[in-house]
Design an enzyme around this catalytic site. Structure first.
Site: not given
Ligand code: AMP
Length: 282
Positions: A33, A39-40
């Protein structure tokens, strides 16, 4: 390697993927998103190890936000995201607008039963229908070889795995371990909402998770250990704890004591910011 490209329509995405396929390249997909952090980027790096081409997607999916949640103020910074994606060597960004993802008359919802009902599903009623609907669309739009999801959102990862199996979507789901800040706080786009004082307070969360997981590891009855941990969270300044539960990794149902494949799951508020995390117990 070609140039980094941004596409905003499904047609352009498919044309680009077709070109990759013609050159014999494997394709990895990283749905996000936006408001990217390390992390991303770790997901993108993992995807680069396994695939010749990596596509990141950015779409703030309204279907996975409840009416009182933070959709309108969710952080958006495409220019910064693009710079980071280029830096880590992604090939393509798919960033559709709302009308491209959910055109007039859109009326389908993907609902995954069982594992989606507890934890996040209990706190946020429509959340996993929104996630399953958008992730199934992204997988069918790009049809990658592999798609990458973080263990940070462990229940989401399991819901996606279940959905891909149940709907025979021809993609391998790859899990990536949670990336943390130096004090152990899981990286999250929502950490940007924290004031410096709140950010300092939030470091109690990984500390308490660490201690609790250590105590649970012996296989003792979980309830008093968890009650104590909830008390510590409140004392540390967490305003509300949606859940702090020991669950089986496969069923995501609560279990009375740690056993093989158990995880401790938490969702708690610092002020108005809801933080989630999960730690493997055994
Ligand atoms: P989001 O943008 O929050 O929807 O996350 C997109 C992807 O990044 C999802 O698969 C999340 O699980 C992954 N993600 C977000 N934060 C982390 C993190 N700290 N470590 C690993 N993966 C992450």
């Amino acid at each position: 390697m070609g140039q980094f490209e941004i596409v905003r329509t499904v047609a352009d995405l498919r044309a680009q993927v077709a070109q990759y396929r013609r050159s014999g390249a494997s394709v990895g997909l990283v749905p996000t998103m936006g408001a990217l952090h390390d992390g991303h980027l770790t997901l993108v790096r993992s995807a680069k190890l396994d695939n010749a081409r990596v596509i990141a997607t950015i779409f703030v999916n309204p279907k996975q936000f409840g009416p009182t949640e933070d959709l309108s103020r969710y952080p958006r910074d495409e220019a910064a995201d693009v710079a980071m994606l280029k830096e880590v060597g992604a090939d393509l960004l798919f960033a559709p607008d709302l009308g491209e993802m959910y055109p007039e008359g859109f009326s389908t919802s993907v609902s995954v039963g069982g594992i989606s009902q507890h934890l996040e599903g209990a706190s946020r009623l429509q959340f996993f229908n929104g996630v399953a609907t958008v992730v199934s669309k992204l997988l069918l739009q790009a049809v990658p070889d592999r798609a990458y999801f973080g263990e940070k959102d462990f229940q989401q990862l399991q819901v996606v795995r279940r959905m891909v199996r149940d709907l025979n979507i021809p993609v391998t789901i790859v899990a990536v371990p949670t990336i943390r800040e130096a004090d152990g706080l899981a990286m999250s786009s929502r950490n940007r909402y924290l004031s410096p004082a709140q950010r300092k307070m939030a470091s109690a969360l990984p500390q308490i998770m660490h201690d609790t997981v250590t105590e649970l590891r012996g296989g003792s009855v979980a309830a008093p250990i968890i009650a104590n941990a909830k008390g510590r969270l409140h004392k540390a300044g967490f305003d509300r704890v949606d859940y702090l539960e020991l669950c089986d990794e496969a069923t995501l149902q609560p279990i009375p004591a740690a056993r093989a494949s158990s995880r401790l799951f938490v969702a708690a508020y610092v002020g108005a910011t809801r933080l989630i995390d999960n730690w493997q117990v055994i």
